[in-house]
Write a protein that holds these residues in place. Structure first.
Motif, PDB file in Angstrom:
ATOM      1  N   UNK B 360       0.775  -1.045  -0.041  1.00  0.00           N
ATOM      2  CA  UNK B 360       0.050   0.018  -0.053  1.00  0.00           C
ATOM      3  C   UNK B 360       1.044   1.243   0.082  1.00  0.00           C
ATOM      4  N   UNK B 361       2.178   1.042   0.473  1.00  0.00           N
ATOM      5  CA  UNK B 361       2.930   2.294   0.251  1.00  0.00           C
ATOM      6  C   UNK B 361       3.009   2.818  -1.106  1.00  0.00           C
ATOM      7  N   UNK B 362       2.922   1.807  -1.995  1.00  0.00           N
ATOM      8  CA  UNK B 362       3.109   2.406  -3.475  1.00  0.00           C
ATOM      9  C   UNK B 362       1.906   3.078  -3.759  1.00  0.00           C
ATOM     10  N   UNK B 369       2.603  11.816  -4.908  1.00  0.00           N
ATOM     11  CA  UNK B 369       3.350  12.518  -6.164  1.00  0.00           C
ATOM     12  C   UNK B 369       2.237  13.330  -7.207  1.00  0.00           C
ATOM     13  N   UNK B 370       0.990  12.720  -7.290  1.00  0.00           N
ATOM     14  CA  UNK B 370       0.302  13.315  -8.378  1.00  0.00           C
ATOM     15  C   UNK B 370      -0.786  14.287  -7.612  1.00  0.00           C
ATOM     16  N   UNK B 371      -0.851  14.148  -6.178  1.00  0.00           N
ATOM     17  CA  UNK B 371      -1.494  15.103  -5.699  1.00  0.00           C
ATOM     18  C   UNK B 371      -0.729  16.446  -5.463  1.00  0.00           C
ATOM     19  N   UNK B 372       0.535  16.463  -5.211  1.00  0.00           N
ATOM     20  CA  UNK B 372       1.504  17.507  -5.063  1.00  0.00           C
ATOM     21  C   UNK B 372       1.639  18.049  -6.479  1.00  0.00           C
ATOM     22  N   UNK B 406      -5.674  10.686 -23.461  1.00  0.00           N
ATOM     23  CA  UNK B 406      -4.525  10.636 -24.254  1.00  0.00           C
ATOM     24  C   UNK B 406      -3.365  10.070 -23.782  1.00  0.00           C
ATOM     25  N   UNK B 407      -2.376   9.926 -24.734  1.00  0.00           N
ATOM     26  CA  UNK B 407      -1.277   9.368 -24.522  1.00  0.00           C
ATOM     27  C   UNK B 407      -0.327   9.786 -23.280  1.00  0.00           C
ATOM     28  N   UNK B 408      -0.318  11.092 -23.250  1.00  0.00           N
ATOM     29  CA  UNK B 408       0.380  11.961 -21.903  1.00  0.00           C
ATOM     30  C   UNK B 408      -0.116  11.363 -20.415  1.00  0.00           C
ATOM     31  N   UNK B 409      -1.353  11.130 -20.248  1.00  0.00           N
ATOM     32  CA  UNK B 409      -1.690  10.862 -18.979  1.00  0.00           C
ATOM     33  C   UNK B 409      -1.358   9.462 -18.508  1.00  0.00           C
ATOM     34  N   UNK B 410      -1.457   8.599 -19.460  1.00  0.00           N
ATOM     35  CA  UNK B 410      -1.389   7.003 -19.368  1.00  0.00           C
ATOM     36  C   UNK B 410       0.178   6.973 -19.015  1.00  0.00           C
ATOM     37  N   UNK B 411       1.047   7.639 -20.029  1.00  0.00           N
ATOM     38  CA  UNK B 411       2.442   7.145 -19.782  1.00  0.00           C
ATOM     39  C   UNK B 411       2.965   7.949 -18.559  1.00  0.00           C
ATOM     40  N   UNK B 412       2.420   8.915 -18.243  1.00  0.00           N
ATOM     41  CA  UNK B 412       2.708   9.909 -16.976  1.00  0.00           C
ATOM     42  C   UNK B 412       2.780   8.852 -15.686  1.00  0.00           C
ATOM     43  N   UNK B 413       1.574   8.215 -15.498  1.00  0.00           N
ATOM     44  CA  UNK B 413       1.436   7.399 -14.621  1.00  0.00           C
ATOM     45  C   UNK B 413       2.225   6.086 -14.757  1.00  0.00           C
ATOM     46  N   UNK B 415       5.031   5.671 -16.212  1.00  0.00           N
ATOM     47  CA  UNK B 415       6.618   5.742 -15.784  1.00  0.00           C
ATOM     48  C   UNK B 415       6.704   5.938 -14.251  1.00  0.00           C
ATOM     49  N   UNK B 416       5.757   6.662 -13.603  1.00  0.00           N
ATOM     50  CA  UNK B 416       6.042   6.818 -12.128  1.00  0.00           C
ATOM     51  C   UNK B 416       5.805   5.342 -11.541  1.00  0.00           C
TER      52      UNK B 416
END
Lengths: 477, 477
Positions: B360-362, B369-372, B406-413, B415-416
């Motif tokens: 759950x740490x993940x 990360x995405x909140x900030x 779009x591609x950006x949102x998926x790959x941003x997540x 990658x993280x």
């Protein structure tokens, strides 16, 4: 044909006192001349990788220090290597293997050297890569029970590490005081509780070197109960097993069977006859063990199982161990079987995987066959032909004494039983591995396509064939 | 980067009504020009091997009959094959593959086509080799419980065959009404009861074609009990799991957890809110299932486990299912999670293998990360970021809605979370496979040496690379 005398040991230390064979001929096998011979330059390289006390280099393979690594546990197979290396890290293993591959030096991986198929000793002058000094427990997660350990951790040491934490090793073997987990993986170790925990899978060191192992360990059972029952046919042994799965289900941890001839052999060698827990003579015996988390529940289940066995006239007699000491005694009657037949004379051992209904049929057919030929009985070629094993995983151990130790007697039996197993869709090895001892039967046991795939994988991962040569995969004829 | 929208389904039939994406771009992937294109001569050959009703040949891949085999269950991946073959025997499979290898025709093995990683559909014009018509149960041994079956046997059909005999399939998946055992093996299926029965292992069709499977099946449990508990931290979830292993040990068959955000998502989509079995808001919930051979014993164990949980202040609330209908309701709150988030919007799904304490740490780190970055919340890029999974085998399913597809949102997540998993020694796939969906992350997830070994094995067994190309093993960059 290889000359060999094999027996399976559940108390391996027992045999250290037996007279060793002075030599074993590797008849028909020739050293592969593609392999280089060790030079001083090689030794210099290994000295640059390993510290001096982790190298044994003895040009005379008969010298005591190297000899113990050249000879297998049972003194049946003997190589003539002059070099044994003890890496302490994965990186060192990697450096050694890279060098050996570049310089075409053959290697035999070796763990606790307790194998029964000659897979862990050199056949000629292969470099011995011994894992005894890679013995760290790397990581243990108390939540999941996952243990990550070095290959050279001794099974019993792992057990002692886990028990205070409330966990246990899901593998129990007679050789647990010496065998190492990397070797257990490599040789597909099964053991006494496969029925509950499953077995391991490996390639006997022919495709690479196991440097570490990740194990999901189960909780240490809070209660262990043991019963021994007597039965008068193998059909009722099977019935008792099916009923055990019905009544004991999730707590059933072992279901071992043996024939009355096995008891006779143990009685003749090992124990005071009055101690055998069940009186009278019965065709078969079974040992049933449960492991669970609630003693009361487990005893209730076992009691009602035993009651049902008698009500259905499946069992003829039976005893429940009243304490752990009695449980140990019951187990010892099963565990002493291979050792006792080995003490009775030259012993041949076989290890087959078969459909449950065929397990004892094989013993009967083998008896019939050699009886009709007049070769079975006291003072005949074979005596003490016995059958026992792990019914839960369809694993038969067939053993016999060979009264004239020559190639003919061994190979006559080999041919009959291996052919029988293959004809009945069985496996010529369940948990002992192929090693050097069964490599010559692989052509019968496997199809050309299977052997081709094995060879393809071997060639892909080990193109020069330096990893444990001469083992498992038969040479092209 | 591939455009994709993935979700894990435990009730796969649910999604058949969703609007399909009209196309999926395989951005960056090019058809391998070494592969031949199908000719009339090839079709003639296949007609000589298979009967006409076992061949679909439709030069227009959009025609209805072939389209269902070109598109994956979730309408995310779409190939353009014109040929789907349905062999009925191993010999036919063998003939087809030999021919395809000789003629450099690429092949995609396909079972029930219920995978979530796009591994079972063609990427371009690969020939589909579908196992649906290899559906015989070849052999069942009632003593040992070993079942030998064709690859195309549907999981639920095998279950229905075994249950009257008192046995059960040691694998339970949401897709059981459609998925086939050959596909289960190929994709490393885990499912809901891995903790008790273990999982399967395969190569996703890249090294060969699974034609048959041998399974050791366990006894059908006589008693099944289900409890749901509420907890206020992931630390106490882990404590509850350790205590479950202590108290329930051999009867523990599932330990599932989910966060309160998961419940919110299910409530928003699926069920009458008043039905949730536990009142109030708690940070975490867990479902505990036992399977055993004695109802009374199992209930006693479960009762004392639940009592201990409250005494130790580990659980905050809890309910025991009183009958199988209630048990089903409890399960449905867990099983509806992935479907509900998929109904809430475009859903991304992840499937990680991690050490228990990290599971759950993940989720928390990803949220932080995405909140900030101001990207998480209603009307933001991501919403409904939830975590649930199988604690027993360290398997986390992380899901989130992506509000701008779009591609950006998926790959941003991507990658993280993939970087996070790799940094914490986790696996980027626990039970969903790599397929086409994660192939681009393999270079990050595996070392060069690991990828080289995979490639070496692939080249050895499939030198022309015709078996399920473009999947699992990334192209050399």
């Amino acid at each position: 044909m290889l000359q060999r005398r094999l027996f399976h040991s559940s108390k391996a230390t027992l045999y250290k006192t037996l007279t060793p064979l002075t030599h074993v001929k590797h008849a028909g096998l020739k050293r592969n001349s593609n392999f280089a011979k060790i030079t001083d330059k090689d030794i210099d390289y290994f000295k640059s990788v390993l510290s001096p006390n982790n190298i044994i280099y003895e040009p005379d393979p008969e010298s005591l220090e190297i000899k113990q690594h050249n000879v297998d546990w049972f003194n049946l197979y003997r190589g003539s290597s002059s070099l044994c290396l003890f890496p302490t890290t994965t990186e060192q293993v990697s450096k050694v293997l890279r060098y050996c591959n570049q310089h075409s030096l053959a290697v035999v991986p070796q763990g606790g050297n307790t194998g029964v198929s000659g897979g862990a000793v050199p056949i000629f002058d292969e470099i011995i890569l011994n894992s005894s000094k890679m013995n760290k427990i790397r990581h243990f997660d108390e939540i999941s029970g996952v243990a990550v350990v070095d290959c050279g951790v001794i099974l019993e040491n792992l057990s002692q590490f886990l028990e205070p934490k409330g966990y246990t090793v899901p593998l129990d073997l007679g050789a647990k005081g010496s065998c190492q987990i990397g070797g257990n993986v490599s040789t597909n170790a099964g053991g006494l509780r496969l029925i509950k925990y499953g077995n391991l899978h490996g390639a006997e060191g022919t495709l690479g070197y196991v440097t570490g192992v990740s194990l999901l360990t189960p909780r240490l059972p809070k209660a262990v109960n043991v019963a021994m029952i007597a039965l008068n046919s193998f059909e009722t042994v099977q019935k008792a097993f099916v009923m055990a799965k019905e009544d004991l289900s999730e707590i059933l941890s072992a279901f071992e069977f043996w024939d009355h001839e096995s008891v006779d052999v143990v009685k003749s060698q090992m124990m005071d006859q009055s101690n055998y827990p069940i009186e009278g003579k019965h065709a078969f015996y079974a040992l049933i063990e449960t492991q669970g988390s609630n003693r009361e529940h487990d005893q209730e289940k076992l009691d009602s199982y035993i009651t049902r066995l008698f009500q259905a006239d499946v069992a003829k007699d039976g005893v429940l161990a009243q304490d752990s000491k009695q449980a140990e005694t019951f187990w010892s009657w099963r565990e002493e079987i291979p050792g006792s037949i080995a003490k009775s004379g030259t012993a041949m051992t076989y290890d087959f995987g078969l459909d449950a209904p065929l397990l004892y049929k094989m013993v009967e057919d083998t008896k019939d066959h050699f009886d009709k030929k007049g070769l079975l009985g006291k003072d005949k070629l074979y005596s003490n032909l016995i059958g026992f094993g792990h019914l839960g995983d369809g694993n038969l151990h067939l053993m016999a004494n060979l009264n004239e130790f020559d190639n003919g007697g061994q190979s006559l039996m080999d041919d009959f039983v291996f052919d029988w197993a293959i004809k009945h869709n069985g496996s010529i090895s369940a948990e002992h591995g192929i090693g050097i001892s069964k490599v010559h039967y692989m052509k019968k046991a496997k199809t050309d396509a299977q052997l081709r795939i094995m060879k393809t994988l071997k060639d892909a991962l080990d193109p020069k064939g330096i990893m444990n040569p001469y083992k498992i995969i038969p040479e092209q004829s």
